[in-house]
Scaffold this motif. Structure first.
Motif, PDB file in Angstrom:
ATOM      1  N   ALA A 277      41.430   8.680  72.370  1.00 59.41           N
ATOM      2  CA  ALA A 277      40.295   7.837  72.760  1.00 59.41           C
ATOM      3  C   ALA A 277      39.833   8.188  74.171  1.00 59.41           C
ATOM      4  CB  ALA A 277      40.678   6.364  72.675  1.00 59.41           C
TER       5      ALA A 277
ATOM      6  N   GLU B  66      34.833   6.565  79.107  1.00 59.17           N
ATOM      7  CA  GLU B  66      34.119   5.338  79.448  1.00 59.17           C
ATOM      8  C   GLU B  66      34.323   4.281  78.356  1.00 59.17           C
ATOM      9  OE1 GLU B  66      32.883   5.216  82.271  1.00 59.17           O
ATOM     10  OE2 GLU B  66      31.335   3.661  82.348  1.00 59.17           O
ATOM     11  N   ALA B  67      34.180   4.700  77.110  1.00 60.23           N
ATOM     12  CA  ALA B  67      34.349   3.754  76.008  1.00 60.23           C
ATOM     13  C   ALA B  67      35.784   3.252  75.960  1.00 60.23           C
ATOM     14  CB  ALA B  67      33.958   4.406  74.682  1.00 60.23           C
ATOM     15  N   ALA B  68      36.737   4.123  76.276  1.00 60.64           N
ATOM     16  CA  ALA B  68      38.133   3.707  76.286  1.00 60.64           C
ATOM     17  C   ALA B  68      38.346   2.644  77.354  1.00 60.64           C
ATOM     18  CB  ALA B  68      39.036   4.916  76.537  1.00 60.64           C
ATOM     19  N   ARG B  69      37.759   2.851  78.534  1.00 62.45           N
ATOM     20  CA  ARG B  69      37.887   1.888  79.616  1.00 62.45           C
ATOM     21  C   ARG B  69      37.277   0.550  79.196  1.00 62.45           C
ATOM     22  NH1 ARG B  69      38.584   3.886  84.524  1.00 62.45           N
ATOM     23  NH2 ARG B  69      37.309   5.713  84.130  1.00 62.45           N
ATOM     24  N   PHE B  70      36.103   0.614  78.573  1.00 64.70           N
ATOM     25  CA  PHE B  70      35.429  -0.600  78.115  1.00 64.70           C
ATOM     26  C   PHE B  70      36.219  -1.310  77.020  1.00 64.70           C
ATOM     27  CE2 PHE B  70      31.670   0.536  80.459  1.00 64.70           C
ATOM     28  CZ  PHE B  70      30.967  -0.654  80.598  1.00 64.70           C
ATOM     29  N   SER B  71      37.153  -0.612  76.385  1.00 64.18           N
ATOM     30  CA  SER B  71      37.953  -1.234  75.329  1.00 64.18           C
ATOM     31  C   SER B  71      39.275  -1.765  75.864  1.00 64.18           C
ATOM     32  CB  SER B  71      38.243  -0.226  74.216  1.00 64.18           C
ATOM     33  OG  SER B  71      37.054   0.308  73.735  1.00 64.18           O
ATOM     34  N   GLY B  72      39.452  -1.719  77.162  1.00 60.91           N
ATOM     35  CA  GLY B  72      40.686  -2.256  77.724  1.00 60.91           C
ATOM     36  C   GLY B  72      41.850  -1.284  77.686  1.00 60.91           C
ATOM     37  N   ILE B  73      41.578  -0.012  77.392  1.00 56.37           N
ATOM     38  CA  ILE B  73      42.646   0.986  77.435  1.00 56.37           C
ATOM     39  C   ILE B  73      42.846   1.388  78.899  1.00 56.37           C
ATOM     40  CG2 ILE B  73      43.247   3.365  76.815  1.00 56.37           C
ATOM     41  CD1 ILE B  73      41.803   2.869  74.155  1.00 56.37           C
ATOM     42  N   ARG B  74      44.116   1.397  79.338  1.00 55.89           N
ATOM     43  CA  ARG B  74      44.375   1.757  80.735  1.00 55.89           C
ATOM     44  C   ARG B  74      44.328   3.277  80.870  1.00 55.89           C
ATOM     45  NH1 ARG B  74      49.083  -2.596  81.044  1.00 55.89           N
ATOM     46  NH2 ARG B  74      49.102  -1.888  78.893  1.00 55.89           N
TER      47      ARG B  74
ATOM     48  N   MET C 107      40.497  -9.755  78.696  1.00 55.95           N
ATOM     49  CA  MET C 107      40.589  -9.673  77.235  1.00 55.95           C
ATOM     50  C   MET C 107      41.611 -10.676  76.710  1.00 55.95           C
ATOM     51  SD  MET C 107      40.283  -5.529  76.758  1.00 55.95           S
ATOM     52  CE  MET C 107      40.923  -5.449  75.101  1.00 55.95           C
TER      53      MET C 107
ATOM     54  N   GLN D  85      29.365   3.873  76.303  1.00 53.58           N
ATOM     55  CA  GLN D  85      30.387   2.887  76.644  1.00 53.58           C
ATOM     56  C   GLN D  85      31.060   2.263  75.437  1.00 53.58           C
ATOM     57  OE1 GLN D  85      27.485   0.510  78.581  1.00 53.58           O
ATOM     58  NE2 GLN D  85      27.889   1.362  80.602  1.00 53.58           N
TER      59      GLN D  85
END
Lengths: 343, 500
Positions: A216, A222-230, B326, B340
């Motif tokens: 991911a 960016e999408a990973a960050r937006f999904s809460g992935i550290r 979250m 994003q």
């Protein structure tokens, strides 16, 4: 076995392609081996000894590191310090083991011989990861720097250029007893270590949450960050893995050659990056598999072996490996064009 | 019978297993503005790109000014007089306007690049379309609207006789859009044929002399401006009769779920204060750049410079950690799904589970079975159209991609759902489905904050409306007190501002 779906079927296609390439090269070299042999001599390429001793065993050191490299490349990074890390780890292991008596028992030797290089490898990986994540530096620059630093340390720190020094040898229990243990006349320990690293690597990438996070982050940070992935943690982990793999490769190298020097692993980063890329890892991130890393290394090892078997000169090696990288990436691009991508 | 200038004959194009265009034939008269309409995934952009040489058709012919043409690349098309203004703008952001405009044909003096001539040439090109921009400024300093003008200038500069506009207003403010429409009028007056790809009804009706509708990659029909009505076009686009319902404004709302107080981020927004109740939809209106997305991202924990207090169910939030936000039940569906929201090369199911990986744990292992069940449920609930849950998400149409982003956050079962531009670039069918979903979630007790730049959408969804302007809250109105004109006045900062 669970399926990762669309990603998986795409991967399947790519790996099938690699297997076909392996078979094609193998077929070609076997034919060459058949016709180049003197009467009475067997096939020069296609014989048990050559396949194991000439290809599989030497490739194991590269393959172990290529799996770590693939993890890094999946996140969109790169680690060109692996050869130097391997030298540090091997020298550390040799320095530690030469303190032991030559007839020390295996249960004293093995923990030292394995743990010291592995911990050194991990520590180097931690340093790389800390610079990439903590200082937000480009991984190419970071590992270009540490490649030079580690190589320099490998030259400066040991009392002698080659360890063990002064006529000493590594404990017999380590090598040849364990690391060069023979089954049916063949040294199988490097192969077993490679297999072990492959299995762990494949499980990591396919079945662990951490593996999914790796894809991911590489696919779209960016999408990973937006999904809460550290994101930082994911990247840090792959540099640790790459360092760890270099440490494991150092153990195998020590076992096979019985010595380490400041030249150990010199230039290996080229082969390892090449193997990962030929195996389908994309420098743009998001793509790459453990099996691809193995197949990529196998292709290089076969070419390597053929150069020595048929040309007898290793000078051509760099030219051919370099060309193989370019051909592999060109083929991958062509594949994308053929499949047609919706923009 | 007017002479047809651009003619598509039986154009077919497929991507992988998807037929994007199936035997499309239509013709366009010289000098007119022709609208190409259809839902997302209907093939309208693809048809435009076939004409501009970006895609090569599998079958069929393009006849331009009576000659059969086979464009293999954009350069071919450009040479034949077809230019395109893209959705995604393609420039070198660090080079100047002049360098970008003259790219590929830099003027030389004795073999050296002549900056003087280059600037003159760029200014001449911009003058042709009546746009004033300092040509020495680097591209990245320009607004999206200005960048688009530069693209148009580049197309006109190469003597384009046909210009294809692909969703040109998608990322423009209202003022920039008005400027674009003016420009289109000027291009038309110069005798250039314009093809306007959009699914925005009012624009098409205001600009176009005639229009064609595509559905599922097939040609449905063409209308002249006189024949076209909004309902007629919607019917052709969807194959059924749909009207956007307005259902906001009359819900019973529950307890306070979130409060935001004195939220400030230097240079982005200041002193933002509002609250959200369970079961209500609050819409945040404002012009592009008013600081709405930035506010949402700060609440979600993505702005390290943000200060202020945010509470969820009475407990303060640390404002620095996404995962804490979250855990406390906040979800953010970001505005830009490609950048994003999604990992485009991964499958739908992998994307759908990205925000809930912590709940799909079995030790360190990923529970694939649970992930698939989750994806299957979401496909059914949101009626996502795709080859399957394993299909890579970049094979889906925009509307379905947006549904996957929503699914990703629905899977978390958020208490406070922040949705940034939920229907941007989405067709009318998917739009209604997303609105229905938001209403349904609100009625189940979710507190919802919708950021939208489309006023009809704000009015269709909201129980309460917050207007932001230049980083501040300009007004807060109940739905009953809001109409488009009031909102526009607050957004632009004219007329009475203290209705709070």
């Amino acid at each position: 076995m669970a399926s990762t779906g669309g990603l998986r079927s795409l991967k399947g296609m790519q790996e099938l392609g690699l297997v076909i390439v392996v078979l094609a090269i193998g077929g070609f070299l076997s034919t060459l081996g058949h016709f180049n042999a003197f009467p009475g001599q067997g096939n020069l390429f296609l014989n048990y000894d050559n396949l194991i001793e000439g290809i599989a065993t030497p490739m194991s050191i590269y393959a172990i590191m290529a799996i770590g490299m693939t993890c890094v490349i999946i996140t969109g990074g790169i680690d060109i310090s692996v050869g130097s890390v391997m030298a540090m780890a091997a020298l550390g292991g040799a320095a530690a083991m030469e303190q032991l008596p030559i007839d020390a028992p295996w249960w004293k030797v093995l923990p030292v011989g394995v743990l010291v290089p592995v911990v050194i490898g991990l520590a180097c990986g931690v340093l790389n990861g800390a610079c990439v994540v903590g200082l937000r530096m480009h991984p190419f620059i970071v590992t270009l720097g540490t490649m030079s630093i580690f190589r320099g340390l490998a030259t400066v720190l040991p009392p002698q250029a080659t360890l063990p020094s002064g006529g000493k040898r590594l404990p017999i229990a380590f090598t040849p007893d364990i690391m060069r243990w023979q089954v049916g006349g063949l040294e199988i320990v490097p192969l077993l270590v490679m297999l072990g690293v492959f299995v762990v690597g494949a499980i990591y990438l396919w079945f662990l949450i951490a593996g999914r996070e790796t894809y991911a982050v590489g696919g779209n940070e960016e999408a990973a960050r937006f999904s809460g992935i550290r994101v930082g943690r994911v990247k840090f982990r792959v540099y640790m893995i790459s360092g760890l793999c270099a440490g494991i490769a150092a153990v195998v190298s020590l076992g096979r050659f019985g010595t380490a020097s400041s030249n150990t692993g010199l230039g290996y980063e080229l082969v390892v990056v090449a193997a990962a890329v030929i195996g389908g890892a994309s420098l743009a991130g998001g793509r790459g598999t453990a099996i691809g890393a193995i197949l990529g290394t196998l292709i290089i090892a076969m070419i390597d072996n053929a150069i020595i078997t048929f040309l007898g000169k290793s000078e051509y090696r760099q030219i051919i490996i370099g060309a193989a990288i370019i051909v592999a990436v060109a083929l991958e691009r062509a594949g994308h064009l053929v499949r047609g991508r919706k923009s | 019978m007017p002479q047809s200038f651009v003619q598509f004959k039986d154009i077919s194009k497929h991507f992988g297993g998807v037929n994007a265009l199936t035997e499309v034939s239509l013709s366009i008269v010289r000098g007119e503005v022709h609208g190409l309409m259809g839902e997302n995934g209907a093939g309208k952009s693809t048809l435009g790109k076939v004409l501009a040489g970006i895609h090569t058709p599998d079958a069929g012919q393009i006849i331009l000014d009576g000659q059969v043409r086979h464009f293999r690349n954009p350069a071919d098309a450009l040479a034949a007089g077809v230019g395109m203004v893209h959705q995604e703008l393609a420039f070198c952001p660090d080079l100047s306007v002049a360098e970008n405009l003259c790219m590929g044909r830099y003027p030389r003096t004795l073999g050296f690049l002549s900056r003087r001539k280059m600037a003159d040439e760029a200014e001449r090109l911009l003058e042709q379309i009546g746009v004033k921009v300092d040509v020495s400024r680097p591209m990245h300093e320009l607004t999206t609207g200005q960048e688009q003008s530069i693209q148009i200038a580049a197309a006109v500069g190469t003597n384009a006789r046909v210009i294809v506009f692909d969703e040109p207003t998608a990322s423009l403010s209202t003022r920039e859009s008005d400027h674009l429409f003016e420009l289109i009028g000027r291009l038309k007056a110069r005798g250039i044929t314009l093809i306007y790809v959009s699914h925005r009804m009012p624009e098409i009706l205001a600009l176009c002399d005639s229009m064609s509708v595509l559905r599922d990659g097939k040609y449905v029909g063409s209308l002249t401006r006189a024949e076209a009505t909004q309902d007629r076009i919607v019917e052709m686009m969807t194959g059924r009769v749909i009207k956007i319902r307005e259902t906001g404004g009359n819900r019973l709302t529950g307890r306070e779920m979130m409060t935001v107080n004195r939220l400030t981020s230097p240079g982005k927004f200041a002193d933002v204060k509002f609250n959200l109740h369970a079961g209500e939809i609050v819409c945040m209106a404002g012009l592009v750049g008013a600081g709405r997305s930035e506010t949402a991202q700060a609440i979600f924990g993505m702005d390290p410079k943000a200060t202020g207090q945010v509470t969820v169910e009475g407990n303060a939030l640390s404002l620095r950690r996404i995962r804490e936000s979250m855990r406390r039940g906040i979800a953010l569906v970001p505005e830009d799904r490609k950048r994003q929201g999604l990992v485009l090369m991964m499958s739908c199911s992998s994307n759908g589970s990205m925000a809930v990986l912590d709940t799909l744990r079995r030790g360190p292992f990923l529970n694939y079975r649970k992930e698939r069940v989750l994806a299957t449920d979401m496909f059914a609930r949101l009626r996502i159209k795709a080859a399957g849950i394993d299909a890579p998400v970049n094979s889906l149409s925009g509307g379905n991609q947006q549904k996957v982003v929503l699914a990703k956050w629905l899977a978390r079962g958020a208490k406070v759902l922040i949705v940034d531009e939920p229907t941007r670039g989405v067709d009318i069918g998917a739009k209604q489905a997303i609105h229905d979903l938001l209403h349904e979630l609100a009625s189940q007790g979710t507190a919802i904050l919708v950021i939208s730049s489309e006023l009809p959408e704000v009015l269709a969804l909201a129980d309460r409306i917050i207007v932001m302007r230049e980083g501040h809250i300009a007004a807060e109105l109940p739905r009953a007190a809001a109409d488009e004109q009031t909102l526009l006045r607050h957004m632009a900062g004219v007329g009475p501002t203290s209705l709070n």
